[in-house]
Write a protein that holds these residues in place. Sequence first.
Motif, PDB file in Angstrom:
ATOM      1  N   THR A 184      63.525  15.701  32.849  1.00 39.80           N
ATOM      2  CA  THR A 184      62.930  16.032  31.326  1.00 39.80           C
ATOM      3  C   THR A 184      61.683  16.431  31.879  1.00 39.80           C
ATOM      4  OG1 THR A 184      62.228  13.434  32.417  1.00 39.80           O
ATOM      5  CG2 THR A 184      64.119  13.375  30.889  1.00 39.80           C
ATOM      6  N   GLY A 185      61.114  17.154  33.016  1.00 40.95           N
ATOM      7  CA  GLY A 185      60.011  17.633  33.339  1.00 40.95           C
ATOM      8  C   GLY A 185      59.974  19.240  32.572  1.00 40.95           C
ATOM      9  N   GLY A 186      61.692  19.738  32.731  1.00 41.65           N
ATOM     10  CA  GLY A 186      61.168  20.839  31.704  1.00 41.65           C
ATOM     11  C   GLY A 186      61.796  21.295  30.848  1.00 41.65           C
ATOM     12  N   SER A 187      61.668  22.424  30.008  1.00 42.91           N
ATOM     13  CA  SER A 187      61.227  23.175  29.071  1.00 42.91           C
ATOM     14  C   SER A 187      62.102  24.731  29.177  1.00 42.91           C
ATOM     15  CB  SER A 187      59.687  23.541  29.414  1.00 42.91           C
ATOM     16  OG  SER A 187      59.605  24.588  30.169  1.00 42.91           O
ATOM     17  N   GLY A 188      61.633  25.128  27.886  1.00 39.51           N
ATOM     18  CA  GLY A 188      62.296  26.712  27.040  1.00 39.51           C
ATOM     19  C   GLY A 188      64.125  26.223  27.116  1.00 39.51           C
ATOM     20  N   SER A 232      60.257  13.206  34.685  1.00 43.05           N
ATOM     21  CA  SER A 232      60.238  14.250  35.814  1.00 43.05           C
ATOM     22  C   SER A 232      58.636  15.101  36.458  1.00 43.05           C
ATOM     23  CB  SER A 232      61.490  14.491  36.005  1.00 43.05           C
ATOM     24  OG  SER A 232      62.174  15.747  35.976  1.00 43.05           O
ATOM     25  N   GLY A 233      59.421  14.371  37.628  1.00 41.95           N
ATOM     26  CA  GLY A 233      58.064  14.815  38.278  1.00 41.95           C
ATOM     27  C   GLY A 233      58.201  16.341  38.888  1.00 41.95           C
ATOM     28  N   SER A 234      57.820  16.766  39.378  1.00 40.19           N
ATOM     29  CA  SER A 234      57.934  19.094  39.335  1.00 40.19           C
ATOM     30  C   SER A 234      58.573  19.393  39.906  1.00 40.19           C
ATOM     31  CB  SER A 234      56.118  19.473  40.355  1.00 40.19           C
ATOM     32  OG  SER A 234      55.980  18.615  41.259  1.00 40.19           O
TER      33      SER A 234
END
Length: 433
Positions: free
Chosen positions: A201-205, A261-263
């Motif tokens: 859930t730390g992702g994007s796009g 979420s983390g990187s």
Amino acid sequence: MNAKTRRLVAASLVAVTATAVLAGCGSADRGGSGAQGGVLKLWTHNAGNAAEYDVVEKVVNDFNASQTTYKVEIEAFPQGAYNDAVVASSSSKKLPCILDVDGPNVPNWAWGGYLAPLELKGGEVPLDDQLPSTVGKYRDEVYAFGFYDVALTMFARKSVLDEHGIRVPTPDRPWTRAEFSAALADLKAGGKFEYPLEMGTGGSGEWWPYAYSPQLQSFGGDLVDRSSYKTAEGALNGPTARDWAKWFRSLVTDGYMAQKSGSSPNDDFLNGKSAIEWDGSWDAAKNVEKLGDDLLILPPVDFGQGPKIGGASWQWAMSSNCAQPEGARAFLEFTRKTAYFLEFAKATGTIPATDAAAAKIPGYEPGGRYEPLVRAARDFAVVRPVTPAYPYIASVFEKTAKDIVAGADPDAALDEAVKQIDANLKLNDFYAD
């Protein structure tokens, strides 16, 4: 809506800005359509991706050496700037003859007038032999094809599931919603994992519609009504979609998943921070190397309407303003060799687009370590909505899903998303030709 207007709308949907790449378009514009005595320009998104670029270069060199009528020349762009370069050049009809395109964008680019139907007549590998998700179609015509796909999967440790008495699911018998919920509850109660589930859930796009809309579809909803592509009403805010949204939020409120979420979510999984990770086939080899036989490659959960994952990755196409389409088609037909399907899959660590190629790659053959990924791509993949509106729909879904995870009222968020999507569809005359 005329072709020029369609191009402008398509450009606005796919790219926010083209400022960083306009200066780089000039060299490709000059003769980019193949007007310079048999020179065919090819654009690729692989600048900075040496492994895949090397295969592109090999294929081009092989083609150039095989005949003297045409010469293909490559221009590579960073992936983050690629779409902007394409839309910036489309309005002035300065696209190259050959270009690659992310699969979900094929309908938008075809409708916008960027692409021409391929109408291929030759090649060693028939299009019908490919995974359906690797052939880009719009209005029943083929506009692109790819050499590989990727697959979403659940990664877990066998030792962890065994310790908690959790059944190992199979493609023929995946976890049900109830089983998955019970597994997460048991893992949470065990006390070892603050968040037993890692969903990225730390992702994007594009990650958001790619990763989470298949779960929505497994519940029975969708991003848009695919029977008409004229509304999202009932698909994105019907009872099953609302059920998905509340479940998605509950993962956070029940403490099963972090809101963000983390990187490095895959590293967190490998380091034992999470028990189950929703991830892609691109991390499979790395995970096997680290965890060996303890790694499980699991099918997606069946939330009621069967397991689902997203389908389609990068594909090759021909621009509509190519001055020598016969040359572009000759090149594209030349590339359709099992050897090249193998080369691309090996270089990218992806799933070969044909069974014949998969059978020749260790681990991807029937019974191989990675066969669950091949089966998922073949049996569970759902292409993202085949409509020129997809880039807009994707952006709305990303914001909506992020809002829901962050605590927005699911019903209100979905209703607002439907309102925005339907307004866009109506504004653009439902993307009619």
